[in-house]
Write a protein that holds these residues in place. Structure first.
Motif, PDB file in Angstrom:
ATOM      1  N   GLU A 221      -2.369  -7.124  -7.400  1.00  0.00           N
ATOM      2  CA  GLU A 221      -3.032  -7.410  -6.124  1.00  0.00           C
ATOM      3  C   GLU A 221      -2.134  -8.249  -5.227  1.00  0.00           C
ATOM      4  OE1 GLU A 221      -7.414  -8.883  -4.521  1.00  0.00           O
ATOM      5  OE2 GLU A 221      -6.700  -9.547  -6.492  1.00  0.00           O
ATOM      6  N   TYR A 222      -1.404  -9.185  -5.827  1.00  0.00           N
ATOM      7  CA  TYR A 222      -0.477 -10.016  -5.061  1.00  0.00           C
ATOM      8  C   TYR A 222       0.599  -9.150  -4.401  1.00  0.00           C
ATOM      9  CZ  TYR A 222       3.708 -12.881  -4.364  1.00  0.00           C
ATOM     10  OH  TYR A 222       4.834 -13.457  -3.844  1.00  0.00           O
ATOM     11  N   HIS A 223       1.221  -8.256  -5.166  1.00  0.00           N
ATOM     12  CA  HIS A 223       2.273  -7.413  -4.613  1.00  0.00           C
ATOM     13  C   HIS A 223       1.726  -6.472  -3.535  1.00  0.00           C
ATOM     14  CE1 HIS A 223       5.361  -8.856  -7.270  1.00  0.00           C
ATOM     15  NE2 HIS A 223       4.653  -8.556  -8.361  1.00  0.00           N
ATOM     16  N   ASP A 224       0.525  -5.959  -3.732  1.00  0.00           N
ATOM     17  CA  ASP A 224      -0.080  -5.076  -2.725  1.00  0.00           C
ATOM     18  C   ASP A 224      -0.322  -5.823  -1.421  1.00  0.00           C
ATOM     19  OD1 ASP A 224      -0.065  -3.026  -4.539  1.00  0.00           O
ATOM     20  OD2 ASP A 224      -2.184  -3.195  -5.089  1.00  0.00           O
ATOM     21  N   ARG A 225      -0.824  -7.046  -1.527  1.00  0.00           N
ATOM     22  CA  ARG A 225      -1.123  -7.805  -0.305  1.00  0.00           C
ATOM     23  C   ARG A 225       0.160  -8.235   0.410  1.00  0.00           C
ATOM     24  NH1 ARG A 225      -6.502 -11.607  -0.698  1.00  0.00           N
ATOM     25  NH2 ARG A 225      -7.765 -10.264  -2.037  1.00  0.00           N
ATOM     26  N   VAL A 226       1.171  -8.606  -0.340  1.00  0.00           N
ATOM     27  CA  VAL A 226       2.443  -8.981   0.283  1.00  0.00           C
ATOM     28  C   VAL A 226       3.031  -7.789   1.032  1.00  0.00           C
ATOM     29  CG1 VAL A 226       4.839  -9.616  -0.186  1.00  0.00           C
ATOM     30  CG2 VAL A 226       2.988 -10.862  -1.282  1.00  0.00           C
ATOM     31  N   ALA A 227       2.945  -6.604   0.431  1.00  0.00           N
ATOM     32  CA  ALA A 227       3.444  -5.404   1.105  1.00  0.00           C
ATOM     33  C   ALA A 227       2.657  -5.129   2.377  1.00  0.00           C
ATOM     34  CB  ALA A 227       3.364  -4.207   0.161  1.00  0.00           C
ATOM     35  N   SER A 228       1.344  -5.318   2.319  1.00  0.00           N
ATOM     36  CA  SER A 228       0.512  -5.106   3.509  1.00  0.00           C
ATOM     37  C   SER A 228       0.828  -6.132   4.586  1.00  0.00           C
ATOM     38  CB  SER A 228      -0.975  -5.181   3.133  1.00  0.00           C
ATOM     39  OG  SER A 228      -1.320  -4.148   2.230  1.00  0.00           O
ATOM     40  N   ALA A 229       1.099  -7.367   4.172  1.00  0.00           N
ATOM     41  CA  ALA A 229       1.423  -8.422   5.145  1.00  0.00           C
ATOM     42  C   ALA A 229       2.721  -8.113   5.873  1.00  0.00           C
ATOM     43  CB  ALA A 229       1.523  -9.776   4.442  1.00  0.00           C
ATOM     44  N   SER A 230       3.697  -7.583   5.171  1.00  0.00           N
ATOM     45  CA  SER A 230       4.987  -7.287   5.801  1.00  0.00           C
ATOM     46  C   SER A 230       4.885  -6.168   6.822  1.00  0.00           C
ATOM     47  CB  SER A 230       6.016  -6.918   4.728  1.00  0.00           C
ATOM     48  OG  SER A 230       5.661  -5.685   4.098  1.00  0.00           O
ATOM     49  N   GLU A 231       3.850  -5.325   6.697  1.00  0.00           N
ATOM     50  CA  GLU A 231       3.677  -4.195   7.614  1.00  0.00           C
ATOM     51  C   GLU A 231       2.560  -4.428   8.630  1.00  0.00           C
ATOM     52  OE1 GLU A 231       2.966  -0.858   5.128  1.00  0.00           O
ATOM     53  OE2 GLU A 231       4.982  -0.823   4.262  1.00  0.00           O
ATOM     54  N   ALA A 232       1.893  -5.566   8.588  1.00  0.00           N
ATOM     55  CA  ALA A 232       0.759  -5.833   9.481  1.00  0.00           C
ATOM     56  C   ALA A 232       1.211  -5.863  10.934  1.00  0.00           C
ATOM     57  CB  ALA A 232       0.099  -7.156   9.100  1.00  0.00           C
ATOM     58  N   ARG A 233       0.397  -5.289  11.793  1.00  0.00           N
ATOM     59  CA  ARG A 233       0.728  -5.259  13.213  1.00  0.00           C
ATOM     60  C   ARG A 233      -0.053  -6.285  14.029  1.00  0.00           C
ATOM     61  NH1 ARG A 233       5.097  -4.186  13.648  1.00  0.00           N
ATOM     62  NH2 ARG A 233       4.831  -3.765  15.871  1.00  0.00           N
ATOM     63  N   THR A 234      -1.212  -6.741  13.535  1.00  0.00           N
ATOM     64  CA  THR A 234      -2.038  -7.668  14.306  1.00  0.00           C
ATOM     65  C   THR A 234      -2.369  -8.909  13.489  1.00  0.00           C
ATOM     66  OG1 THR A 234      -4.176  -6.752  13.592  1.00  0.00           O
ATOM     67  CG2 THR A 234      -3.099  -5.702  15.481  1.00  0.00           C
ATOM     68  N   VAL A 235      -2.779  -9.955  14.194  1.00  0.00           N
ATOM     69  CA  VAL A 235      -3.214 -11.193  13.543  1.00  0.00           C
ATOM     70  C   VAL A 235      -4.448 -10.934  12.698  1.00  0.00           C
ATOM     71  CG1 VAL A 235      -4.118 -13.507  13.985  1.00  0.00           C
ATOM     72  CG2 VAL A 235      -2.222 -12.648  15.342  1.00  0.00           C
ATOM     73  N   GLY A 236      -5.324 -10.025  13.160  1.00  0.00           N
ATOM     74  CA  GLY A 236      -6.535  -9.710  12.406  1.00  0.00           C
ATOM     75  C   GLY A 236      -6.230  -9.109  11.046  1.00  0.00           C
ATOM     76  N   GLU A 237      -5.236  -8.255  10.964  1.00  0.00           N
ATOM     77  CA  GLU A 237      -4.852  -7.664   9.677  1.00  0.00           C
ATOM     78  C   GLU A 237      -4.377  -8.733   8.709  1.00  0.00           C
ATOM     79  OE1 GLU A 237      -2.139  -4.377  10.124  1.00  0.00           O
ATOM     80  OE2 GLU A 237      -3.062  -3.796  12.018  1.00  0.00           O
ATOM     81  N   LEU A 238      -3.585  -9.674   9.204  1.00  0.00           N
ATOM     82  CA  LEU A 238      -3.105 -10.757   8.346  1.00  0.00           C
ATOM     83  C   LEU A 238      -4.251 -11.658   7.891  1.00  0.00           C
ATOM     84  CD1 LEU A 238       0.155 -11.772  10.245  1.00  0.00           C
ATOM     85  CD2 LEU A 238      -0.018 -10.459   8.127  1.00  0.00           C
ATOM     86  N   ALA A 239      -5.152 -11.969   8.817  1.00  0.00           N
ATOM     87  CA  ALA A 239      -6.283 -12.829   8.476  1.00  0.00           C
ATOM     88  C   ALA A 239      -7.132 -12.191   7.377  1.00  0.00           C
ATOM     89  CB  ALA A 239      -7.126 -13.111   9.715  1.00  0.00           C
ATOM     90  N   GLY A 240      -7.294 -10.864   7.415  1.00  0.00           N
ATOM     91  CA  GLY A 240      -8.082 -10.180   6.400  1.00  0.00           C
ATOM     92  C   GLY A 240      -7.463 -10.263   5.014  1.00  0.00           C
ATOM     93  N   LEU A 241      -6.131 -10.382   4.952  1.00  0.00           N
ATOM     94  CA  LEU A 241      -5.450 -10.439   3.661  1.00  0.00           C
ATOM     95  C   LEU A 241      -5.610 -11.792   2.967  1.00  0.00           C
ATOM     96  CD1 LEU A 241      -2.119  -8.637   4.644  1.00  0.00           C
ATOM     97  CD2 LEU A 241      -3.957  -7.718   3.207  1.00  0.00           C
ATOM     98  N   ILE A 242      -5.949 -12.832   3.705  1.00  0.00           N
ATOM     99  CA  ILE A 242      -6.048 -14.175   3.118  1.00  0.00           C
ATOM    100  C   ILE A 242      -7.433 -14.780   3.287  1.00  0.00           C
ATOM    101  CG2 ILE A 242      -3.591 -14.622   3.477  1.00  0.00           C
ATOM    102  CD1 ILE A 242      -4.341 -16.255   5.941  1.00  0.00           C
TER     103      ILE A 242
END
Length: 356
Positions: free
Chosen positions: A42-63
């Motif tokens: 789950e950690y690796h999946d979220r880190v990968a998603s964070a590196s590709e996030a385009r908006t602040v909302g996407e990042l906020a959802g990951l944490i």
């Protein structure tokens, strides 16, 4: 009030994410993994998603479900869209060249700090250069975290209007008096006023170099020193015929003012803003001009756009190193683009080549 909070949260979530926002989200995920809040996969999946996030909302959802999301909240406050102020022009108002230039500068900054990728940046720059109204320009920067100030209507000087009316009344009274003078009395001497035809004089043309060249940079730096007495600034962007600069205000190191340059410096607006917490002092005197000239000459080949040309270059803080850097942008006639990042001494930090 709840509806207002929900609307604000929706606006925040649509804002473009910067590289520093992605890095801060990854920091939170690293801490959560180390503390056992996340499993390895789950950690690796979220880190990968964070590196590709385009908006602040996407990042906020990951944490959002972690115990330590406050680290992410320490980023610099972002600007939210606001209603048009009473002194601002309506969206249908025609845009000036300076309005388009301010929008291009904002888009360049967004590209440099990771809010836009190369293709988005190139497409939005083209739209900005062709924009006809202020509304068109506003739409292009609506999702950016730092937007240019909207142009405002000049204030009407009522006192000047009253003086003009008084002056016209006085002239009318004098004319009436002269009209009533008897023919047999000598007419008072009338002073002869020379009329100068300014259009008849040939214009004085001063040859200036293109600002996105080495000679243009040297001219810009010399004029900057003459204007401000030093060569230190927070940010500068040099296009072919115009440039912009941000520097600290006299007497308060925590505030900055924006300037435009077209052969001379002028305030681009009347606003004073809080200095960006990521800003660093950039001394143009420390730029290695020989290395910069070589980098500009080789930039098209370096970023794999051999038929392209340098459109502009930017002096700003590099978020990855935390120090001053020069970002050189290249584009060709079919919008293939790339850019590279240099230190002030001319060392290449990063290259973002065209990947077509």
């Amino acid at each position: 009030m709840a509806d207002s909070g929900q609307r604000r949260a929706a606006v925040d979530s649509a804002l473009r994410a910067r590289d520093i926002d992605r890095a801060q989200a990854s920091t939170v995920l690293d801490a959560a993994y180390a503390e056992g809040q996340l499993g390895a996969q789950e950690y690796h999946d979220r880190v990968a998603s964070a590196s590709e996030a385009r908006t602040v909302g996407e990042l906020a959802g990951l944490i959002a479900d972690l115990q330590s999301p406050a680290v992410f909240g320490e980023s610099a406050p972002v600007e939210r869209p606001r209603r048009r102020a009473p002194g601002e022009y309506p969206a249908r108002t025609r845009a000036r060249s300076s309005d388009r230039a301010a929008t291009v500068t904002a888009l360049d900054a967004a590209r440099a700090d990771g809010q836009l990728d190369a293709d988005e940046h190139a497409a939005m720059i083209e739209l900005a250069e062709e924009a006809r109204t202020l509304g068109d320009l506003s739409t292009l920067v609506a999702e950016l975290q730092h937007r240019p100030a909207a142009p405002t209507k000049p204030r009407v000087r009522r006192d000047r209007t009253r003086l003009t009316v008084v002056a016209l009344a006085a002239i009318t009274a004098v004319a009436g008096f002269v009209w009533t003078v008897r023919d047999d009395e000598p007419a008072p001497a009338v002073a002869t006023v020379a009329i100068v035809d300014y259009d008849a004089a040939p214009p004085l043309v001063i040859a200036t170099p293109m600002l996105n060249t080495l000679a243009g940079f040297v001219q810009f730096r010399d004029d900057y020193r003459t204007k401000f007495g030093d060569t230190v600034l927070d940010e500068a962007v040099l296009h072919d015929e115009h440039a912009s600069a941000v520097r600290r205000t006299p007497g308060n190191a925590n505030l900055t003012a924006d300037y435009t340059y077209r052969g001379g410096f002028a305030r681009s607006n009347s606003q004073i803003t809080t200095r960006d917490r990521d800003a660093v002092d950039i001394d143009l005197a420390q730029v290695n001009t020989e290395a910069l000239g070589a980098a500009l000459a080789n930039a098209p080949a370096t970023v794999r756009v051999p038929d392209g040309a340098v459109t502009h270059f930017r002096f700003a803080n590099d978020s990855s190193t935390g120090g001053p850097a020069i970002v050189v942008f290249v584009r060709d006639e079919v919008s293939r683009s790339g850019h590279l990042v240099l230190t002030l001494s001319g060392d290449v930090l990063k290259i973002y080549p065209y990947k077509g």
